[in-house]
Write a protein that holds these residues in place. Sequence first.
Motif, PDB file in Angstrom:
ATOM      1  N   ILE A 161      25.765  -2.959  -1.014  1.00 15.45           N
ATOM      2  CA  ILE A 161      25.106  -2.310  -2.149  1.00 15.45           C
ATOM      3  C   ILE A 161      25.639  -0.889  -2.313  1.00 15.45           C
ATOM      4  CG2 ILE A 161      22.885  -1.581  -3.117  1.00 15.45           C
ATOM      5  CD1 ILE A 161      21.547  -3.761  -1.427  1.00 15.45           C
ATOM      6  N   GLU A 162      25.900  -0.512  -3.554  1.00 18.15           N
ATOM      7  CA  GLU A 162      26.349   0.856  -3.823  1.00 18.15           C
ATOM      8  C   GLU A 162      25.304   1.860  -3.324  1.00 18.15           C
ATOM      9  OE1 GLU A 162      29.135   2.078  -5.128  1.00 18.15           O
ATOM     10  OE2 GLU A 162      30.045   0.090  -5.320  1.00 18.15           O
ATOM     11  N   PRO A 163      25.732   2.964  -2.683  1.00 20.68           N
ATOM     12  CA  PRO A 163      24.780   3.916  -2.108  1.00 20.68           C
ATOM     13  C   PRO A 163      23.727   4.426  -3.088  1.00 20.68           C
ATOM     14  CG  PRO A 163      26.987   4.389  -1.311  1.00 20.68           C
ATOM     15  CD  PRO A 163      27.136   3.304  -2.351  1.00 20.68           C
ATOM     16  N   ALA A 164      24.128   4.716  -4.323  1.00 21.12           N
ATOM     17  CA  ALA A 164      23.167   5.233  -5.299  1.00 21.12           C
ATOM     18  C   ALA A 164      22.115   4.177  -5.635  1.00 21.12           C
ATOM     19  CB  ALA A 164      23.883   5.681  -6.570  1.00 21.12           C
ATOM     20  N   VAL A 165      22.544   2.923  -5.755  1.00 21.73           N
ATOM     21  CA  VAL A 165      21.603   1.841  -6.042  1.00 21.73           C
ATOM     22  C   VAL A 165      20.697   1.611  -4.840  1.00 21.73           C
ATOM     23  CG1 VAL A 165      21.382  -0.618  -6.601  1.00 21.73           C
ATOM     24  CG2 VAL A 165      23.196   0.766  -7.651  1.00 21.73           C
ATOM     25  N   LEU A 166      21.263   1.670  -3.652  1.00 22.88           N
ATOM     26  CA  LEU A 166      20.465   1.506  -2.433  1.00 22.88           C
ATOM     27  C   LEU A 166      19.396   2.584  -2.326  1.00 22.88           C
ATOM     28  CD1 LEU A 166      20.063  -0.075   0.186  1.00 22.88           C
ATOM     29  CD2 LEU A 166      21.744   1.449   1.265  1.00 22.88           C
ATOM     30  N   ALA A 167      19.741   3.811  -2.712  1.00 27.85           N
ATOM     31  CA  ALA A 167      18.761   4.896  -2.672  1.00 27.85           C
ATOM     32  C   ALA A 167      17.620   4.631  -3.652  1.00 27.85           C
ATOM     33  CB  ALA A 167      19.437   6.230  -2.989  1.00 27.85           C
ATOM     34  N   GLU A 168      17.946   4.158  -4.857  1.00 28.23           N
ATOM     35  CA  GLU A 168      16.909   3.810  -5.836  1.00 28.23           C
ATOM     36  C   GLU A 168      15.997   2.712  -5.300  1.00 28.23           C
ATOM     37  OE1 GLU A 168      17.838   3.109  -9.993  1.00 28.23           O
ATOM     38  OE2 GLU A 168      19.779   4.080  -9.703  1.00 28.23           O
ATOM     39  N   GLN A 169      16.610   1.665  -4.757  1.00 28.90           N
ATOM     40  CA  GLN A 169      15.827   0.557  -4.232  1.00 28.90           C
ATOM     41  C   GLN A 169      14.951   0.994  -3.065  1.00 28.90           C
ATOM     42  OE1 GLN A 169      18.776  -2.444  -3.363  1.00 28.90           O
ATOM     43  NE2 GLN A 169      18.823  -3.187  -5.470  1.00 28.90           N
ATOM     44  N   SER A 170      15.474   1.898  -2.252  1.00 27.00           N
ATOM     45  CA  SER A 170      14.705   2.389  -1.108  1.00 27.00           C
ATOM     46  C   SER A 170      13.448   3.131  -1.558  1.00 27.00           C
ATOM     47  CB  SER A 170      15.571   3.299  -0.239  1.00 27.00           C
ATOM     48  OG  SER A 170      16.666   2.580   0.306  1.00 27.00           O
TER      49      SER A 170
END
Length: 232
Positions: A161-170
């Motif tokens: 997962i792209e880091p920015a997307v992972l941060a949003e999901q987190s």
Amino acid sequence: MKQTRYNTFNLIHKALRASLYDAANTLQRTDFSSREQGWNAIRKVERVLFYFDEHAKHENNFILPAIQRYNAKLVDDFEREHVTDHALSKNINDYIIDWKVTYDEEEMIDLGTQIFYEFNEFIAFNLYHMNKEEDLLNKVLWEHYSDLEILQIHQALVQSIEPAVLAEQSKWIIRSINDAELTQWINGIRNSAPEHAFKAFLQMAESELPAERWSYLKDAIRGKAVVSDIYG
């Protein structure tokens, strides 16, 4: 006592449900004759559709291949459901595109209503779909894989997962899970991630959680000295 097995879907599904509910509530309150309100609602809906599209891709790439060797028919069923999900998403996007290019207030309201109804169809389908995944797919995973093996599949998925997307999901996960799940998740990050990543997740938790839940989390995390070193 029945042993609890590792549920690879639990955290992300709770986050996805929360994003659905949040967007649905925004849609219900939106006056689509207002460009400002309409754009706010549409941005939320578009982001939710993106999350679900990405989630389906991740399942197709990581979860379903692990099921394929043991139950090919079940995989075919879920792949067809992912196609249905994509079609529901396209219906919503078609109405969104039409709303973006019109400035006729009556038409804007009518299109907003259609977006609302189509999104409700999307919600109903995905809530049922996620329940089926946690029932049927987990049964196959639990029968044929150890918890460690399932966790390894999950970790490979997360790393894709792209880091920015992972941060949003987190952020959605933090908002959506209970205290015990949150404590276990944060401890897992602490035990497996670099210290800077652990600190970043703690800071994210502090910004997302109400004060009383953040206080509980600090007290519940093993190795309180680490939290103390960061926050004093």
